[in-house]
Design a protein around this motif. Sequence first.
Motif, PDB file in Angstrom:
ATOM      1  N   ALA A  48      46.448 -83.658 -25.726  1.00 51.21           N
ATOM      2  CA  ALA A  48      47.518 -83.014 -24.699  1.00 51.21           C
ATOM      3  C   ALA A  48      48.417 -82.039 -25.434  1.00 51.21           C
ATOM      4  O   ALA A  48      48.723 -81.069 -24.638  1.00 51.21           O
ATOM      5  CB  ALA A  48      48.308 -84.681 -24.354  1.00 51.21           C
ATOM      6  N   ALA A  49      48.834 -82.367 -26.835  1.00 50.07           N
ATOM      7  CA  ALA A  49      49.688 -81.181 -27.264  1.00 50.07           C
ATOM      8  C   ALA A  49      48.794 -79.694 -27.476  1.00 50.07           C
ATOM      9  O   ALA A  49      49.311 -78.698 -26.995  1.00 50.07           O
ATOM     10  CB  ALA A  49      50.143 -81.806 -28.602  1.00 50.07           C
ATOM     11  N   THR A  50      47.506 -79.924 -27.710  1.00 50.37           N
ATOM     12  CA  THR A  50      46.852 -78.846 -27.647  1.00 50.37           C
ATOM     13  C   THR A  50      46.614 -78.190 -26.427  1.00 50.37           C
ATOM     14  O   THR A  50      46.793 -76.961 -26.266  1.00 50.37           O
ATOM     15  CB  THR A  50      45.499 -79.090 -28.291  1.00 50.37           C
ATOM     16  N   MET A  92      48.531 -78.305 -23.935  1.00 48.31           N
ATOM     17  CA  MET A  92      49.660 -77.777 -23.343  1.00 48.31           C
ATOM     18  C   MET A  92      49.869 -76.369 -23.722  1.00 48.31           C
ATOM     19  O   MET A  92      50.901 -75.504 -23.546  1.00 48.31           O
ATOM     20  CB  MET A  92      50.954 -78.500 -23.749  1.00 48.31           C
ATOM     21  N   LEU A 125      39.469 -76.668 -24.812  1.00 46.76           N
ATOM     22  CA  LEU A 125      39.729 -77.786 -25.773  1.00 46.76           C
ATOM     23  C   LEU A 125      38.188 -78.001 -26.308  1.00 46.76           C
ATOM     24  O   LEU A 125      38.085 -78.467 -27.308  1.00 46.76           O
ATOM     25  CB  LEU A 125      40.294 -78.884 -24.652  1.00 46.76           C
ATOM     26  N   ARG A 133      46.081 -71.395 -22.646  1.00 47.62           N
ATOM     27  CA  ARG A 133      46.420 -72.668 -22.000  1.00 47.62           C
ATOM     28  C   ARG A 133      47.631 -73.001 -21.460  1.00 47.62           C
ATOM     29  O   ARG A 133      47.860 -73.711 -20.688  1.00 47.62           O
ATOM     30  CB  ARG A 133      46.494 -73.711 -23.311  1.00 47.62           C
ATOM     31  N   ARG A 134      48.474 -72.261 -21.796  1.00 45.73           N
ATOM     32  CA  ARG A 134      49.884 -72.260 -21.336  1.00 45.73           C
ATOM     33  C   ARG A 134      50.047 -71.759 -19.800  1.00 45.73           C
ATOM     34  O   ARG A 134      50.757 -71.993 -19.032  1.00 45.73           O
ATOM     35  CB  ARG A 134      50.938 -71.505 -22.198  1.00 45.73           C
ATOM     36  N   PHE A 153      45.899 -85.437 -17.854  1.00 38.26           N
ATOM     37  CA  PHE A 153      44.759 -86.321 -18.436  1.00 38.26           C
ATOM     38  C   PHE A 153      44.645 -87.727 -17.678  1.00 38.26           C
ATOM     39  O   PHE A 153      45.645 -88.100 -17.116  1.00 38.26           O
ATOM     40  CB  PHE A 153      45.217 -86.563 -19.780  1.00 38.26           C
ATOM     41  N   GLY A 160      48.348 -88.753 -21.642  1.00 35.39           N
ATOM     42  CA  GLY A 160      48.414 -87.993 -22.735  1.00 35.39           C
ATOM     43  C   GLY A 160      50.230 -87.475 -22.795  1.00 35.39           C
ATOM     44  O   GLY A 160      50.452 -86.602 -23.484  1.00 35.39           O
ATOM     45  N   PHE A 196      53.925 -87.482 -24.325  1.00 35.34           N
ATOM     46  CA  PHE A 196      54.516 -87.723 -25.454  1.00 35.34           C
ATOM     47  C   PHE A 196      55.426 -88.778 -25.694  1.00 35.34           C
ATOM     48  O   PHE A 196      56.391 -88.637 -25.139  1.00 35.34           O
ATOM     49  CB  PHE A 196      55.127 -86.270 -26.116  1.00 35.34           C
ATOM     50  N   THR A 217      57.715 -79.375 -21.515  1.00 33.84           N
ATOM     51  CA  THR A 217      57.007 -78.920 -22.705  1.00 33.84           C
ATOM     52  C   THR A 217      56.557 -77.551 -22.687  1.00 33.84           C
ATOM     53  O   THR A 217      57.011 -76.675 -23.604  1.00 33.84           O
ATOM     54  CB  THR A 217      55.758 -79.748 -22.905  1.00 33.84           C
ATOM     55  N   VAL A 218      55.870 -77.202 -21.441  1.00 30.08           N
ATOM     56  CA  VAL A 218      55.221 -75.832 -21.438  1.00 30.08           C
ATOM     57  C   VAL A 218      56.410 -74.648 -21.187  1.00 30.08           C
ATOM     58  O   VAL A 218      56.197 -73.766 -22.025  1.00 30.08           O
ATOM     59  CB  VAL A 218      54.196 -75.689 -20.473  1.00 30.08           C
ATOM     60  N   LEU A 236      57.750 -73.976 -24.776  1.00 31.05           N
ATOM     61  CA  LEU A 236      56.917 -73.159 -25.417  1.00 31.05           C
ATOM     62  C   LEU A 236      56.944 -71.435 -24.669  1.00 31.05           C
ATOM     63  O   LEU A 236      56.713 -70.753 -25.597  1.00 31.05           O
ATOM     64  CB  LEU A 236      55.465 -73.500 -25.217  1.00 31.05           C
ATOM     65  N   ARG A 288      54.611 -82.218 -15.470  1.00 28.86           N
ATOM     66  CA  ARG A 288      54.284 -81.624 -16.657  1.00 28.86           C
ATOM     67  C   ARG A 288      53.242 -80.384 -16.642  1.00 28.86           C
ATOM     68  O   ARG A 288      53.511 -79.380 -16.897  1.00 28.86           O
ATOM     69  CB  ARG A 288      53.766 -82.479 -17.912  1.00 28.86           C
TER      70      ARG A 288
END
Lengths: 523, 268
Positions: free
Chosen positions: A117-119, A121, B50, B74-75, B81, B85, B87, B98-99, B102, B148
Amino acid sequence: MEQHESLWLFLQQQSGKLLQQTIQHIGLTFISLLIAILIGLPLGIYITRSKRMAGVVLGVAGILQTIPSIALLGFMIPLLGIGPIPAITALFLYALLPVIRNTYEGINGVDAGVREAATAMGMTPLQRLLRVELVLAFPVIMAGIRTATVINVGVGTLAAYIAAGGLGEFIFGGIALNNTNMILAGAIPAALLAILLDFLLSLVQHTGNKGRRRAIAFLPVALLVFSSFSVIPIGYSSRLLAGFTPEFMGRRDGDIGLRTVYGLHIRTVVISDAVMYKAIYNHKLDVISGYSTDGRLKAYDLIVLDDDKKIFPPYYAAPVIRKEVLTKYPELAPVLNKLAGKINDSLMTLLNYKAEYEGQSPQRIARDFLTGQGLYRTPGTGNKGMVILGSKIFPEQYILTDMYAMLIRGYTDLQVESKTGLGGTKICFEALTHGQIDMYPEYTGTALLAILQPPPDVAGRLATSRDSVYNYVSQRFDREYGLTWLEPIGFNNAYALMMRRSQARQLGIQTISDLTNYLKKER
Amino acid sequence: MIEVKNITKTFGAYIAVDDISFTVQEGETVVFLGSSGSGKTTLLKMINRLLEPDSGEIRIDGRGIVDQRVEDLRRKIGYVFQNTGLFPHYTIEENIATVPRLLRWDRQRIAERTITLMEKLQLRPEQYLTAYPRELSGGQQQRVGIARALAADPPILLMDEPFGALDPITRSNVRKDFKELDELRSKTIVLVTHDIQEAFELADRILLMDKGRIVQQGTPDELLFRPSGDYVRQFLKEQRFQLEAERIAPGDYPALIRAFDHFKTRES
């Protein structure tokens, strides 16, 4: 028996030393831990990325872990000399495995879905590591750091053997001096230190997510602060450096006598006699406390400083045996006395030299000597009974024990079992009084000052003559412990201050008073 | 627009995706439908890299996905998922943010966006903003997962069995709220599922997959009424009546009778 000072009293009297040793101990523990983290953590992270290297790195760290700690310290001396640096290096090597392994396991234990998931994102590998993997692996990594800390506090006591200080000074001094209070004064703080540090780190380990981020920021600061303890300088400054054994440091006929009787003030480190001679030979030390019959005296070209004020009492060696064994096997005493008066100082030094420098086995030296003296006989039937011989953990004792074993086998039908290498005076003496061994060679001075411990004035009065010490200890051993002193072997293995012959000649030092005067002038 | 050309992916000797090509138009919802092992998730994961294909090319809006920094790619693609998935060490707020973080949005904008999304997904901000994922039910966790993925308002959304781990009642609730999200109107969505009902309910177009190949691609109606062969017919058999019935406008009795006849012939 004299009133033993209580542990509390001892701690009060020695509080300055205790504090100093504790601070040294914390310093050694933390600076090695810090280095282990600085190296182990990145290495642990690296091997999660390169599985091929994981086996190699963990394997090597695992092998380092299995090296006995005292051996590891021994390996360090030729490379790094003595003092804190080799001690920290050895401790660092021990702390490495738990740090690397727990980092590796901790990161591998992060849920694969979370990592993916971290990847997904859009985190970069570094962001993923810092924000997700390390944070989630934190409890496991902290567990590794806790393990490393406890190991370091424990192994850190051995640092006292190579002049790095720490609580081991009291522990090993106490063992050598038969002083339970001194052992406890080192062992209890060391244990408390381990428990306390483990507890504090467990608080860090189990903090919540917010606290964890704060801990990650705060921990390096704490590590650095505690690590800085190890660089706090200690003791006098003088151009000459002395290395004394833990035993010598705590004895009236040792460092204490040097200070009070001679007024000798020299910068001093505590060190094991196993490495002391090598250290003075390599110019890491200038003055050491040794034994006057030590073979290394000859091997390393050292001289004994004359004890012109007579603070070192005589240390005549003689077998000490349990009375009931003598009663049971009356033939034993005359056999053991065959060695009486046969070995003088220079002969003993030579025998020790053969063992320590030429690497001959104690058995061979014992046999050659007995043969030369016409004392050697082939063993008898060995079916009458069993005598158990003990010895302290240095070559002279091994050689003597082997001689006695050969004599007993040759002249009686008794069997002999040897329990060689019983740590120090305390361990040998306890083994003898508890009947685990039947006899071992002891020294009159040791018996007087380490075991019987009479008041200073009595000891001082006795210490001047060979016979008065022998008579005093044999009477009291007989009365209080049921032990018999047989006749002395002849040599006097007394404490002595030693210097390199070349340096002593250059500075014009022949006696301890000369040394004292030289140091006074220097200041 | 996503263009996939001649993509192949093998794992050792096993061919997971075998020379597949297709296009997803902008704003379209395409469903990869197939049983497990059909290669649909592998195919999905290659769209945001991925997984990397052995051969073939994928372009998004005309630009090859390998021609940009993978993190930037990816962003711009939301990802949901099956097992959330999320955190575990992040609060719900932090998970959703999260994104945007980033992408270095400012604080204020992130906070507003997070609250908006939580409200749209029926997650009460005052109750859940500072909660951790483990404190939420499975359905709520999946809503957070969707929030998310949508947080940075990406033009593309990839969803890997997003409702697959939920119990039937929760699943239909989450799916209903999902369908009604105004956020999704203009999005290009690729969704993977083995659930035929779900595929027919959500898809503009379905890619029915088997053994790493596309068996048929078309609208739900095309698959239902003009199946390309036995495999498709067989795959839809169990649910055919229900699917057909759902497609009949209220009051269209002739169509209902046709469907029923269909059903009967199949049974006989």
